[in-house]
Design a protein around this motif. Structure first.
Motif, mmCIF file in Angstrom:
data_model
loop_
_atom_site.group_PDB
_atom_site.id
_atom_site.type_symbol
_atom_site.label_atom_id
_atom_site.label_comp_id
_atom_site.label_asym_id
_atom_site.label_seq_id
_atom_site.Cartn_x
_atom_site.Cartn_y
_atom_site.Cartn_z
ATOM 1 N N ILE A 103 45.154 -3.202 -40.320
ATOM 2 C CA ILE A 103 45.527 -4.513 -40.727
ATOM 3 C C ILE A 103 45.581 -4.771 -42.207
ATOM 4 N N ALA A 134 48.648 -11.751 -42.403
ATOM 5 C CA ALA A 134 47.876 -10.500 -41.682
ATOM 6 C C ALA A 134 48.929 -9.841 -40.727
ATOM 7 N N LEU A 147 50.851 -10.595 -37.499
ATOM 8 C CA LEU A 147 49.832 -11.097 -36.615
ATOM 9 C C LEU A 147 49.458 -12.634 -36.905
ATOM 10 N N LYS A 148 49.267 -13.179 -37.897
ATOM 11 C CA LYS A 148 49.225 -14.497 -38.534
ATOM 12 C C LYS A 148 49.230 -14.840 -39.803
ATOM 13 N N LEU A 174 40.964 -15.267 -43.284
ATOM 14 C CA LEU A 174 41.976 -14.854 -42.335
ATOM 15 C C LEU A 174 41.532 -13.472 -41.665
ATOM 16 N N THR A 175 41.141 -12.669 -42.342
ATOM 17 C CA THR A 175 40.559 -11.429 -42.325
ATOM 18 C C THR A 175 39.760 -11.385 -41.124
ATOM 19 N N ASP A 177 39.108 -13.798 -38.863
ATOM 20 C CA ASP A 177 39.558 -14.354 -37.784
ATOM 21 C C ASP A 177 40.577 -13.381 -37.183
ATOM 22 N N VAL A 178 41.371 -12.598 -37.843
ATOM 23 C CA VAL A 178 41.956 -11.594 -36.996
ATOM 24 C C VAL A 178 41.244 -10.555 -36.503
ATOM 25 N N ASN A 181 39.692 -12.089 -33.191
ATOM 26 C CA ASN A 181 40.413 -12.391 -32.245
ATOM 27 C C ASN A 181 41.545 -11.601 -32.082
ATOM 28 N N PHE A 182 41.563 -10.380 -32.466
ATOM 29 C CA PHE A 182 42.772 -9.340 -32.486
ATOM 30 C C PHE A 182 43.339 -9.346 -31.088
ATOM 31 N N TYR A 185 46.273 -12.339 -30.575
ATOM 32 C CA TYR A 185 47.472 -12.442 -31.345
ATOM 33 C C TYR A 185 48.567 -11.441 -30.857
#
Length: 302
Positions: A103, A134, A147-148, A174-175, A177-178, A181-182, A185
């Motif tokens: 990522i 991301a 991703l986002k 953001l890191t 979050d991703v 919740n990988f 997405y």
């Protein structure tokens, strides 16, 4: 979850700090660029990411070439769930990309401003907004599936250090979050037809002429404190403001002498200059400079 982190500058260091602070994230290794000589005395200085990792007893790796066979083999022996990359400075080979989801946090709204200087490019182009993307990494430069994206506004007078801090804050959140919740997405392919690129900034990029006031001001926003903006004779313009964007003048003419600034004409528009720094001298207020040069109203400031 176990995470390998790759990054080098302050932007990456702040992301790493947040990852270290998260109780459900275990940093199993940190990859960063080799120590470099800094300053006139060329003192070998470690990246801030290395300093932070060692303070937290995290194993640090500093390969000159990530693609070297031994380096790849060493990384593949580290078990991890994700690899997080933030301004690392090297392209990951296929073997590492296949080791775990990689990522990347890139400081632009991709596919805009792929490359080394997206924050500066945002200011050079006077963009009204930017963001952090991301994405899943692939072998191309900033070309992976998105991703986002988190977006931020860019005020017209925002300087690069302020924008850097704002985007770093966004990237940190953001890191997390991703990672958390990988699986929620769905990666979205980038439209290569809309892509733009930005290069690594060099000292030479800071040279300006009195051609376009708006362009000078945007360079000032993007290049302060480094490499700064300066005239061909080496005079650094340390503090300026945009006075006018449109009026047509004779370039370099001193249009006004005010209490704490002078207004200098550009072929298009004009700028206010507050402080300057001649070559090999200390920064000084503009009145000290023009008095020393015996410059007056309507003289040429060159």
């Amino acid at each position: 979850m176990n995470v390998i982190f790759m990054g080098t500058p302050d932007y990456a260091e702040k992301i790493l700090k947040r990852l270290i602070d998260e109780s459900n994230i275990n940093i199993v290794g940190v990859y960063t660029q080799p120590d470099k000589p800094v300053g006139r005395k060329k003192v070998m200085t470690p990246p801030t990411v290395k300093v932070l990792a060692e303070q937290n007893s995290i194993k640090v790796y500093q390969p000159t070439r990530l693609r070297d066979e031994d380096t790849v083999a060493q990384l593949l022996r580290i078990e991890c769930d994700y690899i997080v990359v933030a301004a690392y400075g090297q392209i990951l080979p296929r073997e590492i990309l296949d080791h775990a989801p990689c990522i990347n946090l890139h400081a632009s709204i991709l596919p805009q401003y792929r490359g080394a200087s997206p924050i500066q490019q945002t200011l050079l182009n006077d963009d009204k907004s930017t963001g952090v993307t991301a994405m899943l990494m692939e072998e191309g430069l900033d070309t992976g599936d998105i991703l986002k994206i988190d977006r931020v506004d860019v005020p017209k007078d925002m300087m690069v250090e302020t924008l850097f801090d704002r985007l770093t804050e966004v990237a940190v959140n953001l890191t997390i979050d991703v990672l958390e919740n990988f699986t929620k997405y769905t990666p979205v392919k980038q439209n290569d037809d809309e892509s733009t690129h930005c290069k690594k900034i060099t000292k030479q990029d800071g040279e300006v002429t009195f051609s376009d006031a708006h362009e000078i001001y945007n360079k000032y926003r993007a290049f302060t404190p480094w490499p700064g903006i300066y005239l061909k004779n080496g005079l650094k313009l340390k503090k300026i403001q945009l006075e006018d964007k449109c009026a047509i003048h004779k370039a370099g003419t001193i249009l006004e002498i005010n209490k704490d600034n002078i207004v200098v004409a550009c072929e298009k528009g004009s700028i206010k200059i507050y402080t300057v720094q001649p070559q090999s001298k200390k920064e000084m207020d503009i009145h000290s400079y023009i008095n020393g040069k015996r410059l007056a109203l309507e003289d040429t400031f060159l």
